[in-house]
Design an enzyme around this catalytic site. Structure first.
Site, PDB file in Angstrom:
ATOM      1  N   ASP A 193       2.052   0.509   7.375  1.00  0.00           N
ATOM      2  CA  ASP A 193       3.158  -0.346   7.804  1.00  0.00           C
ATOM      3  C   ASP A 193       3.891   0.388   8.913  1.00  0.00           C
ATOM      4  OD1 ASP A 193       4.912  -2.871   6.625  1.00  0.00           O
ATOM      5  OD2 ASP A 193       6.132  -1.380   7.665  1.00  0.00           O
ATOM      6  N   ARG A 236      -0.256  -4.039  11.671  1.00  0.00           N
ATOM      7  CA  ARG A 236      -1.341  -4.840  11.090  1.00  0.00           C
ATOM      8  C   ARG A 236      -2.638  -4.721  11.875  1.00  0.00           C
ATOM      9  NH1 ARG A 236       2.105 -10.225  12.228  1.00  0.00           N
ATOM     10  NH2 ARG A 236       3.566  -8.813  11.213  1.00  0.00           N
ATOM     11  N   ASP A 252       5.157  -5.964  -1.847  1.00  0.00           N
ATOM     12  CA  ASP A 252       6.459  -6.372  -1.298  1.00  0.00           C
ATOM     13  C   ASP A 252       6.379  -7.470  -0.245  1.00  0.00           C
ATOM     14  OD1 ASP A 252       5.319  -5.000   0.806  1.00  0.00           O
ATOM     15  OD2 ASP A 252       6.922  -3.537   1.041  1.00  0.00           O
ATOM     16  N   HIS A 253       5.192  -7.726   0.308  1.00  0.00           N
ATOM     17  CA  HIS A 253       5.085  -8.629   1.451  1.00  0.00           C
ATOM     18  C   HIS A 253       4.788 -10.089   1.092  1.00  0.00           C
ATOM     19  CE1 HIS A 253       5.381  -5.393   4.292  1.00  0.00           C
ATOM     20  NE2 HIS A 253       4.962  -6.132   5.301  1.00  0.00           N
TER      21      HIS A 253
END
Length: 785
Positions: free
Chosen positions: A194, A673, A129-130
């Site tokens: 995430d 992250r 998705d990123h």
């Protein structure tokens, strides 16, 4: 299946009642098993174990338990012996599953490959998705992303197949929406790579954002460590109505608690007002809890969750949850560490920003505040969607606003974009007409992906450095986050308010009181939007975008080219040499807010998330240097020349010089992250000293063998200057709870000594000594074999 679940559970209840004993036929218990998801029919929900662990802990603590405690303590590795003290002890936990988005999954899977293990120990998934950049629209952007990122997608798909990880292909949707639709359920403990993983709390689960190394621990079958969270209770009374939405609840809470007020705590919503919020609305509230630093957020199981489970094809889970409901709600009389009360009937629509998600304003005030502060009031772009607000209900309420404008001949004055949360949402809003209404009012429907929310936006309407305002239904609005322009003033609010403001084109418009002028010259007022929380028909699943892992993936080849610029196999970090860290140089002393976006920028850098050396070229390029007030400009202490932060770090590494970073409050807030921890370690950093850390980043630093330390006296931040040298002494006696001594050597030859605190426990000290948590895992594997 549901009737068997219910009957078996009732018989178990009779067994436990002590009145009479019955025999539950093994075949009945067999049929009563309920799968955790449609995609893993052989992995079952184990409420019996949850119940057993809760009863053990309740007897030990001899007090009522919050819902957060029930689910967390219900997943303890050893509930009988685990030391439990909120905010102090470290818990060893056994999460039910792992989820990873594609940007962080690369490094997580590279670390798992390095572990040498043949297969994941718990159900795990990867979600693409990123890496999809918003540019021209959904279909075109998706095709472009598949082409550009083919190497990475192939790596993730083949690694998933080899190690038993489910793979959601690009275009399937945003990880958190997919989890809500398929994997979250009341009482689950899920960790995800995430920071917005807490979205799953909208379905009554404890879903926690972590770094990739934490995910590797769980996938390896190792107990996962978490500092025992405090519990902040948010009591909701009254009822949502009118323009007020679930998003306004968390915008209000963010204004109360600030970006670090939830650190080390779970936010637990309770009270009669909960039942006025839809399941997806509860997910919105939990999602943005990441912006206040919370470990996670959670709602108690109720009829709204049951309704959502039924509509998403999981009525069997709802039936089972009904039978175990006493363990999926807080005990009467339970105690919270802090309580906030919000009357939903009195809550007004909010808009937060710019530049920080905790700067809260009522929508009615924002126009005047913006004019006073000199913020641009004309809105250039309105953006709805993202993992926070892309549900069927969100799209329906936005379409209800748009439909009124169209009826009076109006379209959006601002540019307007729509991001569906998943392929299922996209297909359903297309079928039910919402997508077309939003297009008709001037909207551009983007791909089912993160897009502009994480900086994946090829924005063309302004030049970098141009002062402008955007309004979004996203969760995060740090400087430059959405479009890499530090002069973009980003505000976060609900999708329906974004839509209304985009039609008006200005922050000075209050849809509750102000009028618009239709194409016929007549004034009209927008009515508060109303929409179904779930579709009347079943959801349209859209295209099949899931890849099942094979039963035996041992023969699957995973290709990582040694010449790749996108992927790079990991080399183990060096072990601690047993000596104190002496005469370290200061790479940078950071001024003010320093998020993980400042430490490891996203946007165009996302393409290097699987290549540690390449992505390290963005280390701390967004952080402001106290010495000159500039970003990405630091003094090289060996040459006395100013240069980019990554280049200076590489020079120190080449010369064999260790270095440290000095930070301010809540250092490392924002995204989960772990590259923000891997990069300083890769380029020779050893110590990060701050006034305070965000939870996930502090853990990530420990996992990679760095020393995250805090000033015992925050005022000591002012004693250290960028030209000083630092020594951390006493590491031979490094122990939990024992402060470390730091000697500051000034250029004039004088010295000062300050004390530094830390939160390391014994196993985390072993990570430091071994060089990283992964190194320590390998050591233990070698010993056991």
């Amino acid at each position: 299946m549901a009737p068997y679940c219910v009957l078996a559970a009732r018989l178990r209840h009779a067994l436990n009642s002590g009145i009479r004993r019955y025999h539950v036929a093994p075949v009945l218990c067999q049929r009563a098993k309920v799968a955790m998801s449609h995609f893993e029919p052989n992995e079952h929900i184990n409420y019996e174990k949850l119940e057993k662990n809760i009863n053990i802990v309740r007897k030990r603590l001899d007090r009522p338990l919050t819902l957060s405690e029930k689910i967390v303590y219900g997943h303890l590795d050893d509930p009988a012996k685990q030391e439990i003290e909120r905010g102090k002890t470290y818990l060893r936990l056994r999460p039910d599953r792992v989820a990873m988005q594609d940007a962080t999954a690369q490094m997580a899977m590279l670390q798992f490959i390095s572990s040498g293990l043949p297969k994941v120990a718990v159900p795990s998934t990867i979600h693409c998705d990123h890496l999809i950049e918003a540019q021209l629209g959904g279909e075109k952007d998706l095709r472009r992303a598949k082409d550009i990122n083919q190497e990475v997608y192939n790596f993730l798909a083949t690694a998933g197949a080899k190690y038993g990880v489910g793979f959601w292909k690009p275009g399937s949707g945003i990880i958190h929406q997919i989890i809500l639709e398929n994997y979250s359920y009341p009482g689950v403990m899920l960790i995800g790579t995430d920071s917005h993983t807490p979205n799953g709390g909208g379905l009554g689960g404890i879903c926690i954002g972590v770094g990739g190394a934490d995910a590797v621990d769980v996938m390896a079958g190792i107990p996962w460590e978490l500092k025992c969270p405090k519990v902040i209770g948010v009591k909701l009374t009254g009822k949502l109505s009118g323009w007020t939405s679930p998003k306004d609840v968390i915008l209000k809470v963010a204004g109360i608690l600030t970006v670090k007020g939830g650190t080390g705590a779970i936010i637990e919503y309770h009270g009669p007002g909960v039942d006025s919020i839809s399941c997806t609305g509860m997910a919105t509230i939990c999602n943005m809890g990441a912006e206040i630093g919370a470990t996670t957020s959670v709602f108690p199981y109720n009829a709204r969750m049951k309704k959502y489970l039924g509509k998403t094809g999981r009525a069997d889970i709802a039936a089972l949850a009904d039978e175990f409901q006493q363990h999926l709600v807080p005990d009467s009389g339970c105690q919270y560490d802090q309580v906030i009360e919000i009357n939903l009937s009195e809550l007004k629509p909010h808009i937060n920003g710019p530049f920080t998600p905790d700067l809260a304003h009522p929508v009615s005030d924002i126009g005047a505040v913006a004019e006073k502060e000199g913020w641009p009031v004309d809105i250039r772009v309105g953006l709805i969607g993202s993992c926070t607000n892309s549900s069927y209900e969100d799209m329906g309420r936005s379409a209800a606003v748009a439909k009124q404008a169209l009826a009076h001949g109006l379209k959006c004055k601002s540019m307007f974009t729509i991001t569906p949360g998943s392929e299922q949402i996209r297909a359903t809003i297309e079928r039910d007409g919402y997508a077309q209404i939003l297009r008709d009012v001037g909207g551009l429907v983007l791909a089912n992906a993160c897009g502009p929310c994480i900086g994946q936006w090829d924005r063309k309407d302004i030049k970098k450095g141009e002062k402008n305002t955007i309004v979004t239904s996203y969760n995060r609005n740090f400087t430059g986050r959405n479009d890499a322009n530090p002069e973009t003033h980003a505000f976060v609010t609900s999708p329906e308010i974004v839509t209304a403001l985009s039609i008006a084109g200005t922050l000075k418009f209050n849809p509750e009181t102000d009028y618009l002028t239709g194409s016929d010259g007549k004034k009209f007022k927008l009515e508060a939007p109303d929409a179904d929380e779930l579709p009347k028909l079943e959801f349209d699943p859209g295209q099949d975008t899931y890849q099942y892992p094979p039963k035996d993936g041992s023969g699957q080849h995973v290709d990582v080219s040694p010449t790749s610029q996108r992927l790079q196999l990991l080399e183990p970090f060096d072990k601690w040499d047993g000596k104190d860290l002496e005469d370290m140089l200061i790479l940078i002393k950071v001024k003010g807010k320093c998020t993980t976006d400042h430490i490891s920028a996203a946007g165009p850098w996302l393409k290097f998330r699987g290549h540690l050396d390449n992505i390290s070229n963005n280390l701390l390029i967004g952080a402001i240097n106290t010495e000159n007030g500039k970003a990405n400009s630091v003094r090289n202490a060996l040459t006395q020349e100013f240069g980019p932060v990554p280049d200076t770090a590489r020079y120190y590494k080449k010369m064999g010089v260790k270095w440290a970073v000095i930070g301010d409050e809540n250092y490392g807030e924002g995204s989960s992250r772990e590259h923000a921890a891997l990069e300083p370690r890769h380029l020779g950093g050893r110590v990060i000293i701050t006034k305070s850390f965000a939870r996930i980043h502090e853990t990530n630093l420990k996992k990679q063998g760095l020393l995250p330390l805090t000033f015992a006296d925050p005022a000591d931040y002012n004693k250290i200057h960028p030209v000083d040298k630092l020594s951390i002494v006493g590491l031979a006696d490094f122990a939990p709870g024992k402060p470390l001594k730091c000697i500051i050597k000034h250029p004039n030859g004088s010295q000062e000594t300050i004390m530094l605190n830390h939160t390391f426990n014994e196993s985390q000290i072993e990570w430091f000594q071994a060089g990283s948590a992964l190194n320590r895992m390998k050591e233990l594997q070698q010993k056991s074999s």
